[in-house]
Design a protein around this motif. Structure first.
Motif, PDB file in Angstrom:
ATOM      1  N   MET A   1     176.784 -16.044  54.160  1.00 37.61           N
ATOM      2  CA  MET A   1     175.987 -16.319  52.959  1.00 37.61           C
ATOM      3  C   MET A   1     174.531 -16.572  53.357  1.00 37.61           C
ATOM      4  O   MET A   1     174.267 -17.292  54.321  1.00 37.61           O
ATOM      5  CB  MET A   1     176.547 -17.538  52.229  1.00 37.61           C
ATOM      6  N   ILE A   2     173.604 -15.988  52.628  1.00 39.72           N
ATOM      7  CA  ILE A   2     172.174 -16.153  52.897  1.00 39.72           C
ATOM      8  C   ILE A   2     171.637 -17.277  52.011  1.00 39.72           C
ATOM      9  O   ILE A   2     171.739 -17.221  50.777  1.00 39.72           O
ATOM     10  CB  ILE A   2     171.416 -14.845  52.628  1.00 39.72           C
ATOM     11  N   ASN A   3     171.073 -18.300  52.636  1.00 38.30           N
ATOM     12  CA  ASN A   3     170.556 -19.465  51.915  1.00 38.30           C
ATOM     13  C   ASN A   3     169.123 -19.222  51.465  1.00 38.30           C
ATOM     14  O   ASN A   3     168.251 -18.899  52.276  1.00 38.30           O
ATOM     15  CB  ASN A   3     170.607 -20.703  52.797  1.00 38.30           C
ATOM     16  N   VAL A   4     168.883 -19.419  50.162  1.00 38.15           N
ATOM     17  CA  VAL A   4     167.582 -19.136  49.558  1.00 38.15           C
ATOM     18  C   VAL A   4     166.961 -20.427  49.038  1.00 38.15           C
ATOM     19  O   VAL A   4     167.624 -21.222  48.364  1.00 38.15           O
ATOM     20  CB  VAL A   4     167.721 -18.137  48.392  1.00 38.15           C
ATOM     21  N   LEU A   5     165.696 -20.640  49.361  1.00 37.20           N
ATOM     22  CA  LEU A   5     164.924 -21.752  48.807  1.00 37.20           C
ATOM     23  C   LEU A   5     163.848 -21.177  47.899  1.00 37.20           C
ATOM     24  O   LEU A   5     163.063 -20.329  48.313  1.00 37.20           O
ATOM     25  CB  LEU A   5     164.279 -22.570  49.928  1.00 37.20           C
ATOM     26  N   ILE A   6     163.823 -21.632  46.652  1.00 40.02           N
ATOM     27  CA  ILE A   6     162.826 -21.179  45.681  1.00 40.02           C
ATOM     28  C   ILE A   6     161.666 -22.161  45.685  1.00 40.02           C
ATOM     29  O   ILE A   6     161.862 -23.365  45.479  1.00 40.02           O
ATOM     30  CB  ILE A   6     163.435 -21.085  44.268  1.00 40.02           C
ATOM     31  N   VAL A   7     160.463 -21.669  45.931  1.00 41.43           N
ATOM     32  CA  VAL A   7     159.257 -22.505  45.923  1.00 41.43           C
ATOM     33  C   VAL A   7     158.385 -22.024  44.772  1.00 41.43           C
ATOM     34  O   VAL A   7     157.686 -21.008  44.885  1.00 41.43           O
ATOM     35  CB  VAL A   7     158.513 -22.426  47.266  1.00 41.43           C
ATOM     36  N   GLU A   8     158.446 -22.723  43.672  1.00 39.66           N
ATOM     37  CA  GLU A   8     157.833 -22.284  42.407  1.00 39.66           C
ATOM     38  C   GLU A   8     157.558 -23.511  41.543  1.00 39.66           C
ATOM     39  O   GLU A   8     158.448 -24.334  41.324  1.00 39.66           O
ATOM     40  CB  GLU A   8     158.785 -21.323  41.690  1.00 39.66           C
ATOM     41  N   ASP A   9     156.316 -23.650  41.061  1.00 39.45           N
ATOM     42  CA  ASP A   9     155.963 -24.856  40.308  1.00 39.45           C
ATOM     43  C   ASP A   9     156.347 -24.782  38.832  1.00 39.45           C
ATOM     44  O   ASP A   9     156.419 -25.808  38.159  1.00 39.45           O
ATOM     45  CB  ASP A   9     154.464 -25.153  40.423  1.00 39.45           C
TER      46      ASP A   9
END
Length: 235
Positions: A1-9
């Protein structure tokens, strides 16, 4: 599984990106950061493979944050997802190692394509300690299968002039423009400009319409917003 971090205000945009990720097999969102400081905290506590990173955020912007990640040699891949379509910003992002650049608004199919290409490379490389030239070439070709190679400029055109024409189409302060409009501000012959605009239409960056108006008909162009990514190899 590929772990995704969303960086969005923007919480609504972040949620939309989370829903998009959830539709692509093999990916899971492990967190959301509204700014670079929060992103740094999460990177220190959870394993992250891929950042979906906005440019315009409070505090440190996305490009400066990406630059910081590279200086600190953080082992994480980055896809820029932003409304910023400035040529200089796109160039900076690519030079800093962004693996893709999605310009808002975009359709799910383009988002999915970006993630699936990343997934194919991620697992291909994870399974190997070394690759030979043929394997590497195949992987790099797959990565850009939806876009023409950056050196694939038709005979009779130059990359330098093409880049200049692209920059002018992004900078021009009109909804539509003609060959004459670009020729006037670029000081390039109308015949030459027409060739470049025709090529940009062929790759789907521009749409061409014939305006009958008053007098002789003229071709007018506008940028197809959802297809702006196709110019990235030429910048």
């Amino acid at each position: 599984m590929i772990n995704v971090l969303i960086v969005e205000d923007d919480p609504m945009v972040a949620e939309l990106n989370r829903q998009y990720v959830a539709k692509v097999n093999g990916f899971t969102v492990i967190g959301h950061a509204s700014d670079s400081s929060k992103a740094v905290e999460l990177l220190a506590t959870v394993e992250v493979d891929l950042l979906l990173l906005d440019i315009h955020m409070p505090g440190m912007d996305g490009l400066d944050f990406l630059r910081q990640l590279r200086e600190e040699k953080e082992d994480v891949d980055v896809i820029l997802i932003t409304a910023a379509s400035d040529v200089g910003q796109i160039q900076q992002a690519l030079r800093l190692g962004a693996i893709d650049y999605l310009i808002k608004p975009f359709e799910f199919n383009r988002f999915q394509e970006s993630l699936l290409q990343y997934k194919a490379h991620h697992f291909s490389l994870d399974r190997k300690n070394k690759v030979d030239q043929q394997e590497l070439d195949q992987m790099l070709q797959k990565k850009s299968h939806s876009a023409q190679r950056s050196d694939a400029v038709p005979k009779g055109l130059t990359k330098t002039t093409l880049k200049k024409i692209i920059e002018l189409t992004l900078a021009i302060d009109r909804d539509t423009f003609s060959t004459e409009d670009i020729a006037e501000i670029s000081r390039i012959s109308r015949v030459s400009v027409r060739k470049y605009l025709k090529f940009l239409t062929e790759i789907g960056y521009l749409e061409e319409n014939l305006d009958y108006g008053i007098g002789r008909p003229i071709y007018r162009y506008f940028i197809k917003r959802k297809n702006r990514h196709v110019i990235i190899p030429y910048l």
